[in-house]
Design a protein around this motif. Structure first.
Motif, PDB file in Angstrom:
ATOM      1  N   LEU A  48       0.843  -1.425   0.016  1.00  0.00           N
ATOM      2  CA  LEU A  48       0.000   0.252   0.053  1.00  0.00           C
ATOM      3  C   LEU A  48       1.010   1.255  -0.134  1.00  0.00           C
ATOM      4  N   SER A  49       1.848   1.235   0.867  1.00  0.00           N
ATOM      5  CA  SER A  49       2.717   2.588   1.115  1.00  0.00           C
ATOM      6  C   SER A  49       3.242   2.651  -0.569  1.00  0.00           C
ATOM      7  N   GLU A  50       3.793   1.668  -0.970  1.00  0.00           N
ATOM      8  CA  GLU A  50       4.643   1.680  -2.513  1.00  0.00           C
ATOM      9  C   GLU A  50       3.657   2.436  -3.396  1.00  0.00           C
ATOM     10  N   TRP A  51       2.333   1.892  -3.422  1.00  0.00           N
ATOM     11  CA  TRP A  51       1.458   2.538  -4.248  1.00  0.00           C
ATOM     12  C   TRP A  51       1.133   3.853  -4.076  1.00  0.00           C
ATOM     13  N   ILE A  52       1.108   4.350  -2.561  1.00  0.00           N
ATOM     14  CA  ILE A  52       0.967   5.637  -2.275  1.00  0.00           C
ATOM     15  C   ILE A  52       1.964   6.622  -2.705  1.00  0.00           C
ATOM     16  N   VAL A  53       3.149   6.185  -2.587  1.00  0.00           N
ATOM     17  CA  VAL A  53       4.506   6.928  -3.104  1.00  0.00           C
ATOM     18  C   VAL A  53       4.346   6.910  -4.590  1.00  0.00           C
ATOM     19  N   ALA A  54       4.170   5.711  -5.277  1.00  0.00           N
ATOM     20  CA  ALA A  54       4.277   5.747  -6.730  1.00  0.00           C
ATOM     21  C   ALA A  54       3.331   6.754  -7.458  1.00  0.00           C
ATOM     22  N   ASN A  55       2.158   6.904  -6.788  1.00  0.00           N
ATOM     23  CA  ASN A  55       0.897   7.691  -7.327  1.00  0.00           C
ATOM     24  C   ASN A  55       0.743   8.946  -6.908  1.00  0.00           C
ATOM     25  N   ASN A  56       1.929   9.436  -6.206  1.00  0.00           N
ATOM     26  CA  ASN A  56       1.760  10.780  -5.502  1.00  0.00           C
ATOM     27  C   ASN A  56       0.486  11.046  -4.893  1.00  0.00           C
ATOM     28  N   VAL A  57      -0.094  10.063  -4.174  1.00  0.00           N
ATOM     29  CA  VAL A  57      -1.185  10.507  -3.207  1.00  0.00           C
ATOM     30  C   VAL A  57      -1.215  11.658  -2.210  1.00  0.00           C
ATOM     31  N   LEU A  58      -0.009  11.489  -1.571  1.00  0.00           N
ATOM     32  CA  LEU A  58       0.175  12.385  -0.466  1.00  0.00           C
ATOM     33  C   LEU A  58       1.453  13.280  -0.951  1.00  0.00           C
ATOM     34  N   LEU A  59       1.073  14.618  -0.767  1.00  0.00           N
ATOM     35  CA  LEU A  59       1.958  15.677  -1.134  1.00  0.00           C
ATOM     36  C   LEU A  59       2.474  16.527   0.359  1.00  0.00           C
ATOM     37  N   GLY A  60       3.587  17.034   0.492  1.00  0.00           N
ATOM     38  CA  GLY A  60       4.040  17.591   1.575  1.00  0.00           C
ATOM     39  C   GLY A  60       3.573  18.925   1.364  1.00  0.00           C
ATOM     40  N   ASP A  61       3.871  19.753   2.646  1.00  0.00           N
ATOM     41  CA  ASP A  61       3.035  21.207   2.474  1.00  0.00           C
ATOM     42  C   ASP A  61       4.032  22.205   2.104  1.00  0.00           C
ATOM     43  N   VAL A  62       5.278  21.816   2.048  1.00  0.00           N
ATOM     44  CA  VAL A  62       6.366  22.574   1.609  1.00  0.00           C
ATOM     45  C   VAL A  62       6.607  22.617   0.260  1.00  0.00           C
ATOM     46  N   GLY A  63       6.267  23.320  -0.678  1.00  0.00           N
ATOM     47  CA  GLY A  63       6.451  23.127  -2.063  1.00  0.00           C
ATOM     48  C   GLY A  63       5.890  22.075  -2.808  1.00  0.00           C
ATOM     49  N   LEU A  64       4.807  21.550  -2.013  1.00  0.00           N
ATOM     50  CA  LEU A  64       4.232  20.253  -2.606  1.00  0.00           C
ATOM     51  C   LEU A  64       5.408  19.146  -2.910  1.00  0.00           C
ATOM     52  N   ALA A  65       6.051  18.896  -1.918  1.00  0.00           N
ATOM     53  CA  ALA A  65       7.145  17.889  -2.069  1.00  0.00           C
ATOM     54  C   ALA A  65       6.574  16.399  -2.136  1.00  0.00           C
ATOM     55  N   ASN A  66       7.188  15.466  -2.896  1.00  0.00           N
ATOM     56  CA  ASN A  66       6.664  14.308  -3.254  1.00  0.00           C
ATOM     57  C   ASN A  66       6.883  13.468  -2.029  1.00  0.00           C
ATOM     58  N   SER A  67       6.048  12.337  -1.537  1.00  0.00           N
ATOM     59  CA  SER A  67       6.424  11.401  -0.686  1.00  0.00           C
ATOM     60  C   SER A  67       7.613  10.315  -1.166  1.00  0.00           C
ATOM     61  N   THR A  68       8.557  10.110  -0.077  1.00  0.00           N
ATOM     62  CA  THR A  68       9.497   9.237  -0.592  1.00  0.00           C
ATOM     63  C   THR A  68       9.608   7.999  -0.123  1.00  0.00           C
ATOM     64  N   GLY A  69       8.572   7.764   0.685  1.00  0.00           N
ATOM     65  CA  GLY A  69       8.714   6.242   1.449  1.00  0.00           C
ATOM     66  C   GLY A  69       7.821   6.200   2.804  1.00  0.00           C
ATOM     67  N   ILE A  70       7.597   5.144   3.253  1.00  0.00           N
ATOM     68  CA  ILE A  70       6.935   5.071   4.545  1.00  0.00           C
ATOM     69  C   ILE A  70       8.062   4.725   5.527  1.00  0.00           C
ATOM     70  N   GLU A  71       8.231   5.536   6.968  1.00  0.00           N
ATOM     71  CA  GLU A  71       8.965   5.461   7.906  1.00  0.00           C
ATOM     72  C   GLU A  71       8.709   4.261   8.973  1.00  0.00           C
ATOM     73  N   SER A  72       7.120   4.300   9.410  1.00  0.00           N
ATOM     74  CA  SER A  72       6.880   3.215  10.201  1.00  0.00           C
ATOM     75  C   SER A  72       5.464   3.076   9.937  1.00  0.00           C
ATOM     76  N   ALA A  73       5.000   1.853  10.618  1.00  0.00           N
ATOM     77  CA  ALA A  73       3.513   1.546  10.558  1.00  0.00           C
ATOM     78  C   ALA A  73       3.338   0.817  12.160  1.00  0.00           C
ATOM     79  N   VAL A  74       2.434   1.297  12.806  1.00  0.00           N
ATOM     80  CA  VAL A  74       2.090   0.808  14.172  1.00  0.00           C
ATOM     81  C   VAL A  74       0.658   0.824  14.227  1.00  0.00           C
ATOM     82  N   ILE A  75       0.021  -0.493  14.989  1.00  0.00           N
ATOM     83  CA  ILE A  75      -1.426  -0.547  15.343  1.00  0.00           C
ATOM     84  C   ILE A  75      -1.748   0.101  16.729  1.00  0.00           C
ATOM     85  N   VAL A  76      -2.403   1.150  16.867  1.00  0.00           N
ATOM     86  CA  VAL A  76      -2.465   1.667  18.132  1.00  0.00           C
ATOM     87  C   VAL A  76      -3.826   1.345  18.916  1.00  0.00           C
TER      88      VAL A  76
END
Length: 89
Positions: A48-76
């Motif tokens: 899922l994270s690879e798909w999100i990154v490959a399809n630019n689903v998320l953009l950063g708020d500084v200059g619309l930076a592209n996502s580079t990957g997933i840092e962590s995943a936890v179930i809370v």
């Protein structure tokens, strides 16, 4: 062991899958997915994270930076106890 349920009107439990993504501008974003399947596998989260990154689903708020990957995943897990304070006198 203390039985909290004998004091509570309602006990609610929930879980959230929190995935933290990194961006080219060194920013991060956390995406919360409520009620993840109990049998979810790390490989599914990775796909899922690879798909999100490959399809630019998320953009950063500084200059619309592209996502580079997933840092962590936890179930809370969260437990909420609702008390009827009107009946406490």
């Amino acid at each position: 062991m203390f039985d909290i349920q004998r004091f509570a009107d309602t006990v609610e439990s929930s879980e959230v899958l929190q995935t933290k993504f990194t961006f080219a501008d060194e920013d991060t974003r956390t995406v919360n997915i409520p009620d993840p399947r109990a049998d979810i596998e790390p490989t599914e989260i990775q796909e899922l994270s690879e798909w999100i990154v490959a399809n630019n689903v998320l953009l950063g708020d500084v200059g619309l930076a592209n996502s580079t990957g997933i840092e962590s995943a936890v179930i809370v897990g969260t437990t909420r106890v609702r008390l009827d304070i009107k009946s406490i006198a």
